[in-house]
Scaffold this motif. Structure first.
Motif, PDB file in Angstrom:
ATOM      1  N   PHE A  69       0.823  -1.212   0.000  1.00 54.70           N
ATOM      2  CA  PHE A  69       0.000   0.000   0.000  1.00 54.70           C
ATOM      3  C   PHE A  69       0.856   1.260   0.000  1.00 54.70           C
ATOM      4  CE2 PHE A  69      -2.948  -3.075   2.057  1.00 54.70           C
ATOM      5  CZ  PHE A  69      -3.855  -3.105   1.012  1.00 54.70           C
ATOM      6  N   ARG A  70       2.154   1.078  -0.149  1.00 54.13           N
ATOM      7  CA  ARG A  70       3.027   2.236  -0.102  1.00 54.13           C
ATOM      8  C   ARG A  70       3.854   2.332  -1.369  1.00 54.13           C
ATOM      9  NH1 ARG A  70       4.280   3.810   5.214  1.00 54.13           N
ATOM     10  NH2 ARG A  70       6.478   3.991   4.778  1.00 54.13           N
ATOM     11  N   SER A  71       4.263   3.565  -1.684  1.00 49.86           N
ATOM     12  CA  SER A  71       5.222   3.722  -2.760  1.00 49.86           C
ATOM     13  C   SER A  71       6.584   3.706  -2.084  1.00 49.86           C
ATOM     14  CB  SER A  71       4.967   5.031  -3.493  1.00 49.86           C
ATOM     15  OG  SER A  71       6.131   5.808  -3.549  1.00 49.86           O
ATOM     16  N   GLU A  78      13.145   6.939   2.926  1.00 56.93           N
ATOM     17  CA  GLU A  78      12.494   7.985   3.740  1.00 56.93           C
ATOM     18  C   GLU A  78      11.353   8.641   2.950  1.00 56.93           C
ATOM     19  OE1 GLU A  78      15.552   9.107   1.310  1.00 56.93           O
ATOM     20  OE2 GLU A  78      15.882   7.838   3.034  1.00 56.93           O
ATOM     21  N   ALA A  79      11.340   8.490   1.614  1.00 57.03           N
ATOM     22  CA  ALA A  79      10.307   9.134   0.807  1.00 57.03           C
ATOM     23  C   ALA A  79       9.057   8.270   0.647  1.00 57.03           C
ATOM     24  CB  ALA A  79      10.860   9.484  -0.567  1.00 57.03           C
TER      25      ALA A  79
END
Lengths: 328, 279
Positions: A69-71, A78-79
């Motif tokens: 669910f994350r890029s 950290e981004a």
């Protein structure tokens, strides 16, 4: 009882029914206190193994669900941001990803199908016990033990258009006229990939089915022969039904393993030419560990896991119907 | 008469097809082994050279690293990883298998099925989190990072094989020992272990074989300190335009031990690979 036919001698003496009952319900565990003790003992004994298995299955799966669910790029951790279902939307939208799912299914179906067909033929030939058959069966074992990466390297060089034995000897016996660059065209690359898997794993299917055929008692066959059954009818109506548990387990185990294929295709074709032999395992690996897009790879991995957990329980159910391997 | 002739012809054709398959199946191995003994100039000739004075030069070069990274340390890494993974797997697997075969506890059936179902878990899915975690903990290129996953891969096979062989041990012997005051661990150590020895040998040798041959985790989690032989050989192609002599000598040193092991084990190989279902 598993699939093996002759029961051990002690079972005759004790009587299998009685023994089975005893080994299932221990007399000592009848009282509530005893049952508590047995629960603690049982879980205590399995705990270390279960922990290791959890660490390599449930933990990774849970982590990947989160990552999907994350890029999330490993180069710029950290981004990482929450992107909802974007990674999954990309899977549906990207024709390359759909392609690699299809390539995976095609690979598994073709490889296991051909291995089953050849394996059954070999098993029927080898089932009769003779010295010649023992030698043949022993030689057949060899490919199974060969390190998959090594067999892929050997394939590469055998198929080398300039120095390879395959091109040279096929031309020599007149089956081919021009050297073929096997690994640079999709169709021939597929032949290479499938033939490698068939070479390595047909013996596995053959030896399981051979063990099954050798365990079939002669009476049903003789009775059917007396009734006039011959050839194909004898095989399909009498022998094959008795062989079914062995067919089920051979196909199940081969399928599970084929879905995990990585090293052989990585070394043999690298998924190429283009992406024509890129199975999902290669795609996931590259997305995660070469492009470092962990989020995208995680979504792919989870989708693959979902597909597998639809297919595999169905196969297990078929296996359970045909054998008692999976029963307590 | 003609019927008998037809039958004889059919049998002959079948034998020929069988030996044709066996012969073709041996070609890759014959290529690998013969090429590894060919003197440098003869390895890559067309037509292939069949008559040559065998040489060990490629083995010497590959093992000591005259031509590239020395291969002997990689074989040692593979051996250490495979041995440790097997020993740990057998220890964890034997106790678990004993519980699944002999102790009545809540959730046993579910647990047995769950252990079996972990066989379907694709390694490429677990390698990503393991890689990230190992990186954070500074455990890349350590034995333990490879051994734990290998133990996990082998456990379903070890547990199911051992469970089926423990079930064949008459329970009376264990009961008698328990009545005489032996603890469960004594029962497992003194009675189950020796009586299940054939099953343990099967599971152990198969664990060795599978760990020795593993590629994906070794490729991802090792760099040089514990790099295994399959990873090492996979780097042979690109590096120097594939010299057949070195490649096949390296390949033979990897394959020979496992193939010999499989031959010794041949009766039990199928039993192990089918988790004890086919004997």
């Amino acid at each position: 009882m598993t699939l093996q036919q002759p029961a051990p001698a002690w079972r005759d003496r004790v009587g299998s029914g009685g023994l089975r009952r005893r080994s299932r319900g221990e007399p000592a565990t009848a009282s509530p206190v005893g049952r508590d003790q047995a629960n603690r003992l049982g879980w205590g004994l399995v705990a270390p193994a279960v922990l290791v298995l959890l660490a390599l299955t449930i933990f990774p799966a849970a982590y990947l669900v989160y990552a999907s669910f994350r890029s999330y790029n490993l180069m710029t951790p950290e981004a990482a941001t929450f992107v909802g279902l974007d990674n999954y939307r990309n899977i549906v939208a990207d024709p390359d990803l759909r392609h690699s799912m299809l390539v995976t299914l095609l690979f598994v179906v073709l490889a296991v199908g051909i291995e089953f067909a050849f394996g059954l033929c070999l098993a029927l030939i080898l089932a009769r016990k003779s010295r010649e058959n023992t030698i043949a069966a022993t030689l057949l074992i060899l490919p199974m033990a060969v390190t998959p990466v090594v067999s892929a390297l050997v394939w590469r060089e055998l198929l080398n258009p300039n120095y390879g034995w395959v091109d040279y000897y096929l031309r020599r016996i007149g089956l081919m006229h021009e050297p073929v660059a096997w690994l640079s065209q999709p169709v021939t690359a597929w032949i290479a990939v499938i033939s490698l898997d068939v070479w390595q794993w047909t013996p596995f299917v053959a030896l399981i089915l051979m063990a099954g055929l050798q365990g079939i008692p002669p009476e049903p066959r003789e009775a059917a022969a007396v009734d006039g059954a011959t050839g194909w009818r004898l095989f399909w109506d009498v022998i094959f039904p008795l062989l079914r548990p062995f067919v089920a387990i051979a196909v199940l185990l081969r399928t599970l393993d084929a879905f995990k294929t990585f090293g052989t295709i990585d070394v043999l074709t690298g998924g190429g030419p283009g992406v024509s032999t890129e199975i999902i395992n290669l795609t996931i690996y590259r997305t995660a560990l070469q492009d470092f897009s962990v989020g995208a790879a995680a979504a792919l991995g989870i989708s693959f896991l979902v597909v597998l957990s639809i297919i595999v329980p169905q196969m297990l159910r078929i296996l359970a119907r045909n054998s008692d391997l999976v029963e307590g | 008469m003609s019927k008998r002739l037809a039958e004889w012809t059919r049998a002959a054709v079948v034998r020929i097809l069988l030996w044709l398959w066996v012969a073709l199946a041996m070609v890759p191995l014959v290529w690998m082994v013969t090429t590894s003994f060919k003197p440098s100039g003869y390895a890559q000739t067309i037509p292939p050279t069949w008559i040559f004075a065998p040489t060990l030069e490629h083995y010497r070069d590959v093992l000591t690293g005259a031509s590239a990274t020395p291969f002997a340390p990689l074989l040692l890494h593979s051996l250490i990883v495979a041995l440790l993974a097997t020993v740990v797997g057998l220890a964890l697997g034997l106790t678990a298998a004993y519980a699944l075969a002999r102790v009545q506890f809540i959730g046993k059936k579910f647990l047995a099925m769950w252990i079996l179902s972990t066989l379907m878990f694709p390694p490429v899915v677990s390698v990503i989190p393991v890689f990230i975690l190992a990186g954070r903990l500074g455990l890349i290129d350590r034995y333990i990072t490879l051994i734990i996953p290998y133990v996990a891969f082998n456990l379903p096979l070890v547990i199911w094989t051992l469970r089926s062989s423990i079930r064949q041990i008459p329970q009376e012997i264990e009961d008698a020992a328990l009545v005489d005051g032996a603890s469960r661990f004594e029962v497992i150590w003194r009675i189950v272990l020796p009586l299940a020895a054939p099953g343990i040998a099967t599971a152990g040798i198969l664990s060795m074989l599978l760990s020795w041959n593993e590629f994906l985790f070794a490729l991802t989690l090792t760099r040089s300190a514990v790099k295994t032989a399959p990873v090492g050989i996979s780097e042979f192609t690109g590096m120097f335009g594939t010299q057949w002599g070195s490649l096949t000598a390296g390949a033979t040193t990897i394959v020979a031990p496992v193939v010999l092991m499989a031959l010794v084990l041949r009766r039990r190989l199928i039993e192990g690979l089918t988790l004890g279902a086919v004997k």
